[in-house]
Design a protein around this motif. Structure first.
Motif, mmCIF file in Angstrom:
data_model
loop_
_atom_site.group_PDB
_atom_site.id
_atom_site.type_symbol
_atom_site.label_atom_id
_atom_site.label_comp_id
_atom_site.label_asym_id
_atom_site.label_seq_id
_atom_site.Cartn_x
_atom_site.Cartn_y
_atom_site.Cartn_z
ATOM 1 N N THR A 196 0.667 -1.081 0.060
ATOM 2 C CA THR A 196 -0.051 0.028 0.085
ATOM 3 C C THR A 196 1.090 1.243 0.143
ATOM 4 O O THR A 196 0.378 2.320 -0.710
ATOM 5 C CB THR A 196 -1.031 0.031 1.438
ATOM 6 N N TYR A 200 0.948 -0.523 -4.797
ATOM 7 C CA TYR A 200 0.363 -1.804 -5.315
ATOM 8 C C TYR A 200 -1.019 -2.161 -5.130
ATOM 9 O O TYR A 200 -1.518 -2.693 -5.858
ATOM 10 C CB TYR A 200 1.271 -3.047 -5.068
ATOM 11 N N SER A 201 -1.521 -1.798 -4.060
ATOM 12 C CA SER A 201 -2.844 -2.135 -3.375
ATOM 13 C C SER A 201 -3.270 -0.926 -2.866
ATOM 14 O O SER A 201 -2.335 -0.118 -2.162
ATOM 15 C CB SER A 201 -2.802 -3.288 -2.786
ATOM 16 N N THR A 205 -3.027 -6.079 2.148
ATOM 17 C CA THR A 205 -3.487 -7.385 1.369
ATOM 18 C C THR A 205 -3.258 -8.547 2.419
ATOM 19 O O THR A 205 -3.348 -9.551 2.065
ATOM 20 C CB THR A 205 -2.312 -7.569 0.374
ATOM 21 N N ASN A 247 4.950 -9.010 -3.919
ATOM 22 C CA ASN A 247 3.956 -8.187 -4.372
ATOM 23 C C ASN A 247 4.805 -7.868 -5.861
ATOM 24 O O ASN A 247 5.970 -7.624 -5.884
ATOM 25 C CB ASN A 247 3.954 -6.768 -3.735
#
Length: 317
Positions: A196, A200-201, A205, A247
């Motif tokens: 985060t 990436y997100s 996750t 990731n």
């Protein structure tokens, strides 16, 4: 593999290279209940090496408690044995100077003294109890973490998991079940939370659970991105860290053909040979969330083709 209590006499604990003791150990009237104990960080698995040297200042009588002995005591007297956790937490604080430093980790080494100074100003320290959850899967946050001392696990729920409408049962076993299966285990010197922090997100996750008391360094995600912008050598290291922790960018996925990137060139109506030649001449630039790609008014003749992600184009602010 034992902790000990100074039953009679006095001793002192010294950190490496320090002339003043960090703790006086004695079992005399007027001292706190934990003032006579030492060695719990090793016995509880918080660190593998003794963080301090303990020297007797008088003749002493020492009581030793083995790792197995402590486990047995916890089974018989769980409430009373919380004392040991309180003692260990105090010792983690006392020994913070000997814990691993974020600035000295390979991720940041060799990138300049100014980066180390920026880190020291931006990083905060947090001490978490054993069993505490640092982040929960699905949380919206972007802090970047460094485990200076302790052990933790990363847990992920099964795909399709849905939260129950009913309150979950209480207790550590039920809590771990709800957090999901163990995906990874981390120890001293490892980073986590980059998914985060780097964009990436948008949500966490996985859930990060402390297996022991943990001494953690926390760097705000926006500060990490700022450091990546001002220190270009940091970006490839962050990409490698993300891959190491499971990731990766879609364009870096295993089995993905470099030719798949050519699909973004189709709107240019190039021949297959022209697209291939153009792709061969182009370099790859990876940027993270909120990083500046090109400044308005700069002297540049670069042509960009965005393969993955979303960008914002601003004119005059």
């Amino acid at each position: 593999e034992s902790c000990f209590c100074i039953f009679r006499g006095e001793a002192a604990a010294y950190l490496p290279g320090e002339s003043e003791c960090v703790a006086k150990l004695s079992h005399t009237v007027g001292t706190t209940a934990w003032a006579a104990w030492w060695g719990l960080l090793e016995v509880l698995g918080i660190c593998s090496k003794a963080p301090a040297e303990v020297i007797a200042e008088t003749d002493v009588i020492v009581w030793y408690l083995s790792q197995q002995g402590l486990r047995d005591l916890r089974k018989q007297f769980p409430m009373e044995c919380r004392l040991f956790d309180k003692v260990a937490r105090e010792h983690v604080k006392l020994a913070q100077a000997t814990a691993l430093s974020m600035a000295d980790a390979p991720l940041f080494q060799g990138l300049g003294a100014d980066l180390a100074e920026e880190l020291s100003r931006a990083v905060r320290s947090e001490i978490y109890s054993a069993g505490a959850t640092i982040v929960c899967e699905g949380d919206v946050s972007d802090d970047f973490f460094f485990l200076a001392r302790g052990r933790l696990s990363v847990r992920r729920r099964c795909p399709g998991h849905k939260h129950s409408e009913h309150p979950p049962p209480s207790g550590p076993a039920h809590k771990n079940l709800l957090l999901g299966d163990v995906f990874a285990q981390f120890q001293d010197g490892q980073f986590f939370g980059e998914a985060t922090a780097l964009g990436y997100s948008t949500v966490r996750t996985g859930s990060v659970l402390c297996e022991t008391i943990c001494d953690v360094r926390v760097l705000p995600g926006n500060k990490l991105l700022e450091l990546a912008s001002t220190h270009p050598g940091l970006t490839p290291r962050l990409l490698a860290l993300a891959r190491e922790n499971g990731n990766q960018l879609h364009c870096e996925a295993p089995g993905r053909s470099p030719g798949e990137d050519l699909a973004v060139l189709q709107p240019l109506d190039l021949s297959s040979g022209g697209a291939t030649a153009l792709d061969d001449d182009m370099g790859r630039l990876v940027t993270f969330r909120s990083q500046l790609i090109e400044q308005q008014g700069s002297d540049s003749s670069t042509f960009y083709v965005f393969v993955e992600g979303t960008v914002l184009v601003e004119v005059d602010g």
